[in-house]
Motif scaffolding. Sequence first.
Motif, PDB file in Angstrom:
ATOM      1  N   UNK A  25       0.826  -1.205   0.000  1.00 21.26           N
ATOM      2  CA  UNK A  25       0.000   0.000   0.000  1.00 21.26           C
ATOM      3  C   UNK A  25       0.861   1.256   0.000  1.00 21.26           C
ATOM      4  N   UNK A  26       1.980   1.222   0.716  1.00 19.86           N
ATOM      5  CA  UNK A  26       2.836   2.398   0.781  1.00 19.86           C
ATOM      6  C   UNK A  26       3.501   2.679  -0.564  1.00 19.86           C
ATOM      7  N   UNK A  27       3.955   1.635  -1.250  1.00 22.68           N
ATOM      8  CA  UNK A  27       4.564   1.875  -2.562  1.00 22.68           C
ATOM      9  C   UNK A  27       3.516   2.339  -3.568  1.00 22.68           C
ATOM     10  N   UNK A  28       2.311   1.826  -3.483  1.00 22.68           N
ATOM     11  CA  UNK A  28       1.242   2.324  -4.349  1.00 22.68           C
ATOM     12  C   UNK A  28       0.962   3.798  -4.069  1.00 22.68           C
ATOM     13  N   UNK A  29       0.983   4.194  -2.799  1.00 20.82           N
ATOM     14  CA  UNK A  29       0.765   5.600  -2.446  1.00 20.82           C
ATOM     15  C   UNK A  29       1.877   6.472  -3.015  1.00 20.82           C
ATOM     16  N   UNK A  30       3.120   5.991  -2.956  1.00 20.92           N
ATOM     17  CA  UNK A  30       4.250   6.734  -3.520  1.00 20.92           C
ATOM     18  C   UNK A  30       4.058   6.899  -5.026  1.00 20.92           C
ATOM     19  N   UNK A  31       3.715   5.809  -5.714  1.00 20.89           N
ATOM     20  CA  UNK A  31       3.520   5.889  -7.166  1.00 20.89           C
ATOM     21  C   UNK A  31       2.365   6.819  -7.515  1.00 20.89           C
ATOM     22  N   UNK A  32       1.287   6.747  -6.771  1.00 19.49           N
ATOM     23  CA  UNK A  32       0.150   7.618  -7.029  1.00 19.49           C
ATOM     24  C   UNK A  32       0.561   9.084  -6.885  1.00 19.49           C
ATOM     25  N   UNK A  33       1.295   9.408  -5.846  1.00 21.27           N
ATOM     26  CA  UNK A  33       1.734  10.780  -5.640  1.00 21.27           C
ATOM     27  C   UNK A  33       2.659  11.236  -6.764  1.00 21.27           C
ATOM     28  N   UNK A  39       5.762  15.083 -14.676  1.00 19.03           N
ATOM     29  CA  UNK A  39       7.142  14.822 -15.043  1.00 19.03           C
ATOM     30  C   UNK A  39       8.175  15.529 -14.201  1.00 19.03           C
ATOM     31  N   UNK A  40       7.808  16.631 -13.552  1.00 19.07           N
ATOM     32  CA  UNK A  40       8.752  17.355 -12.715  1.00 19.07           C
ATOM     33  C   UNK A  40       9.076  16.657 -11.410  1.00 19.07           C
ATOM     34  N   UNK A  41       8.222  15.720 -11.020  1.00 22.87           N
ATOM     35  CA  UNK A  41       8.454  14.957  -9.806  1.00 22.87           C
ATOM     36  C   UNK A  41       8.318  15.764  -8.536  1.00 22.87           C
ATOM     37  N   UNK A  42       8.793  15.179  -7.449  1.00 25.28           N
ATOM     38  CA  UNK A  42       8.715  15.783  -6.118  1.00 25.28           C
ATOM     39  C   UNK A  42      10.026  15.554  -5.388  1.00 25.28           C
ATOM     40  N   UNK A  43      10.347  16.462  -4.485  1.00 28.20           N
ATOM     41  CA  UNK A  43      11.488  16.203  -3.613  1.00 28.20           C
ATOM     42  C   UNK A  43      11.101  15.082  -2.645  1.00 28.20           C
ATOM     43  N   UNK A  49       5.874  13.763   2.854  1.00 28.21           N
ATOM     44  CA  UNK A  49       4.758  14.454   3.507  1.00 28.21           C
ATOM     45  C   UNK A  49       3.428  14.097   2.858  1.00 28.21           C
ATOM     46  N   UNK A  50       3.401  14.013   1.540  1.00 30.64           N
ATOM     47  CA  UNK A  50       2.149  13.684   0.829  1.00 30.64           C
ATOM     48  C   UNK A  50       1.700  12.262   1.107  1.00 30.64           C
ATOM     49  N   UNK A  51       2.661  11.369   1.294  1.00 27.56           N
ATOM     50  CA  UNK A  51       2.326   9.957   1.487  1.00 27.56           C
ATOM     51  C   UNK A  51       2.254   9.554   2.953  1.00 27.56           C
ATOM     52  N   UNK A  52       2.739  10.413   3.829  1.00 27.19           N
ATOM     53  CA  UNK A  52       2.789  10.060   5.244  1.00 27.19           C
ATOM     54  C   UNK A  52       3.859   9.006   5.537  1.00 27.19           C
ATOM     55  N   UNK A  53       4.904   8.983   4.706  1.00 25.21           N
ATOM     56  CA  UNK A  53       6.004   8.028   4.862  1.00 25.21           C
ATOM     57  C   UNK A  53       7.297   8.845   4.858  1.00 25.21           C
ATOM     58  N   UNK A  54       8.141   8.654   5.827  1.00 29.52           N
ATOM     59  CA  UNK A  54       9.378   9.424   5.868  1.00 29.52           C
ATOM     60  C   UNK A  54      10.563   8.543   6.218  1.00 29.52           C
ATOM     61  N   UNK A  59      12.851   5.689   1.967  1.00 29.05           N
ATOM     62  CA  UNK A  59      14.054   5.314   1.212  1.00 29.05           C
ATOM     63  C   UNK A  59      13.974   3.866   0.756  1.00 29.05           C
ATOM     64  N   UNK A  60      13.531   2.983   1.631  1.00 27.16           N
ATOM     65  CA  UNK A  60      13.384   1.566   1.303  1.00 27.16           C
ATOM     66  C   UNK A  60      12.400   1.378   0.140  1.00 27.16           C
ATOM     67  N   UNK A  61      11.248   2.028   0.222  1.00 20.73           N
ATOM     68  CA  UNK A  61      10.241   1.883  -0.827  1.00 20.73           C
ATOM     69  C   UNK A  61      10.720   2.485  -2.149  1.00 20.73           C
ATOM     70  N   UNK A  62      11.386   3.615  -2.090  1.00 18.67           N
ATOM     71  CA  UNK A  62      11.913   4.229  -3.311  1.00 18.67           C
ATOM     72  C   UNK A  62      12.973   3.345  -3.963  1.00 18.67           C
ATOM     73  N   UNK A  63      13.779   2.691  -3.155  1.00 15.97           N
ATOM     74  CA  UNK A  63      14.806   1.793  -3.694  1.00 15.97           C
ATOM     75  C   UNK A  63      14.157   0.654  -4.478  1.00 15.97           C
ATOM     76  N   UNK A  64      13.091   0.084  -3.965  1.00 14.73           N
ATOM     77  CA  UNK A  64      12.391  -1.010  -4.645  1.00 14.73           C
ATOM     78  C   UNK A  64      11.754  -0.512  -5.942  1.00 14.73           C
ATOM     79  N   UNK A  65      11.106   0.649  -5.893  1.00 10.41           N
ATOM     80  CA  UNK A  65      10.459   1.202  -7.083  1.00 10.41           C
ATOM     81  C   UNK A  65      11.481   1.597  -8.140  1.00 10.41           C
TER      82      UNK A  65
END
Length: 112
Positions: A25-33, A39-43, A49-54, A59-65
Amino acid sequence: MKMNDTPAPLIPETAASTFAALGSEQRLAVMQALVRAGGGGLTIGVLGARCGITGSTLTHHLKILAAAGLVRQERQGRATICAADYTVVRQLSDYLLTNCCADCGTEGHDHG
């Protein structure tokens, strides 16, 4: 790659591993955001902050994605910008529509 170039179709093994990267669910939330951000992405800070994951969890979820090719990361000064790779997202969508819905057509079937 030009925007109008059609990406190569995914093979089943690649599709399965890429879909597996979305398997939380957290990785889906990251992808949705990131998809909504364009295309400009997010910091990383704004994304968290948008996903409620810090922190290390994000970092772990971003590494997998990123390993699955779904997310690109780029350093801009002290910030890291994360963006969805729309080519890979499109490949996944095309894979589903081509391989999973091939026999259902569009008339008389509810895809909603």
